[in-house]
Scaffold this active site. Structure first.
Site, PDB file in Angstrom:
ATOM      1  CG  ASN A   9      -1.702   1.228   1.439  1.00  0.00           C
ATOM      2  OD1 ASN A   9      -1.804   2.058   0.531  1.00  0.00           O
ATOM      3  ND2 ASN A   9      -2.285   1.393   2.620  1.00  0.00           N
ATOM      4  CG  HIS A  95      -5.749   1.736   5.358  1.00  0.00           C
ATOM      5  ND1 HIS A  95      -5.310   2.697   6.237  1.00  0.00           N
ATOM      6  CD2 HIS A  95      -4.715   0.882   5.166  1.00  0.00           C
ATOM      7  CE1 HIS A  95      -4.043   2.438   6.548  1.00  0.00           C
ATOM      8  NE2 HIS A  95      -3.656   1.345   5.911  1.00  0.00           N
ATOM      9  CD  GLU A  97      -2.861   5.417   6.848  1.00  0.00           C
ATOM     10  OE1 GLU A  97      -2.864   5.466   5.607  1.00  0.00           O
ATOM     11  OE2 GLU A  97      -1.896   4.959   7.497  1.00  0.00           O
ATOM     12  CD  GLU A 167      -3.411  -2.683   7.429  1.00  0.00           C
ATOM     13  OE1 GLU A 167      -2.330  -2.918   6.903  1.00  0.00           O
ATOM     14  OE2 GLU A 167      -4.031  -1.628   7.256  1.00  0.00           O
ATOM     15  CB  SER A 213       5.500  -1.643  11.930  1.00  0.00           C
ATOM     16  OG  SER A 213       5.035  -0.317  12.135  1.00  0.00           O
TER      17      SER A 213
END
Ligand code: PEP
Length: 250
Positions: A9, A95, A97, A167, A213
């Site tokens: 991504n 996502h 974000e 995530e 990460s």
């Protein structure tokens, strides 16, 4: 055997020239294991050109988002049908974000999943808790609620094109990674949730990726877990060597 997937991504990074350069660096690596599916998700503006670059290669193309609307007067939005028309095969949806900065809810994500599937795109659907929720030990409830809301009304036949990415928000772009045990625990939980909703066969065949990460130094121990089928990679996907090394970590 479940598919092994490593998806990059790129977020809002690279210009068109630097993006095309990154793709050509990735393409120089011919020793990626044949059973690993590599996906890259550049910004919208790059998709058409990157699609041409990826022609006759095994690397797949994803968008980072799509509109929840079909087409028409939605200034600034990009429809699933438009993405499909330039050779996009996958789309990242939900996502964290998008949830945090653009107020996307499970309901909106649900509409996006439906419209993506209707236009032949395969959704990579994200879920995961924020730090406070993990500290309160409610992360299982949070993820279960997200899954229920996002997949409301999705039939088993539609679900076979779904990839899930767990995530933990506290691990995204922070350098903190879920431990292999933490990842395995919640991936197994997600698989049980799929089983309850869609049955054993789909639970066993649905890829569940880890994101947060993930890098060459920790990918191996994360991917070694029974229910971790690969990764959704942010920062490390912007460095061709790191992205490829992650793909070689299975
Ligand atoms: C992501 O945003 O999907 C992600 C996993 O980012 P990073 O790898 O940079 O934590």
């Amino acid at each position: 055997m479940r598919k092994k997937i490593v998806a990059g991504n790129w977020k809002m990074n690279t210009t068109l020239p630097t993006g095309l350069l990154l793709v050509s660096e990735i393409l120089k690596n011919t020793d990626i294991p044949k059973d690993v599916i590599l996906i890259i998700a550049p910004p919208f503006t790059h998709l058409s050109e990157v699609s041409k670059q990826l022609k006759n290669t095994s690397i797949k193309l994803a968008a980072q988002n799509c509109s929840q609307f079909d087409q028409g007067a939605y200034t600034g939005e990009v429809a699933a049908s438009i993405l499909k028309s330039v050779g996009t095969e996958y789309v990242i949806l939900g996502h964290s974000e998008r949830r945090a900065y653009f107020a996307e809810t499970d309901l909106v994500i649900n509409s996006k999943i439906k419209i993506a599937l209707a236009n032949g795109l395969k959704p990579i659907v994200c879920c995961g808790e924020v730090l406070e929720e993990r500290e309160k030990n409610i992360h299982f409830d949070v993820v279960a609620k997200q899954l229920k809301g996002m997949f409301e009304g999705i039939t088993p036949d539609q679900f076979k094109d779904i990839i899930i990415a767990y995530e933990p928000v506290w691990a995204i772009g922070t350098g903190k990674t879920a431990s292999p045990a933490q990842a395995q625990e919640i991936h197994a939980f997600i698989r049980i949730n799929i089983e309850k909703a869609y049955g054993t066969e789909l639970a066993h065949s649905t890829p569940i990726l880890y994101g947060g990460s993930c890098k060459p130094s920790n990918a191996k121990e994360l991917f070694a877990n029974a229910d971790v089928d690969g990764g959704l990679i942010g920062g490390a996907s912007l460095v061709a060597k790191d992205f490829i090394d992650i793909a070689k970590s299975f």
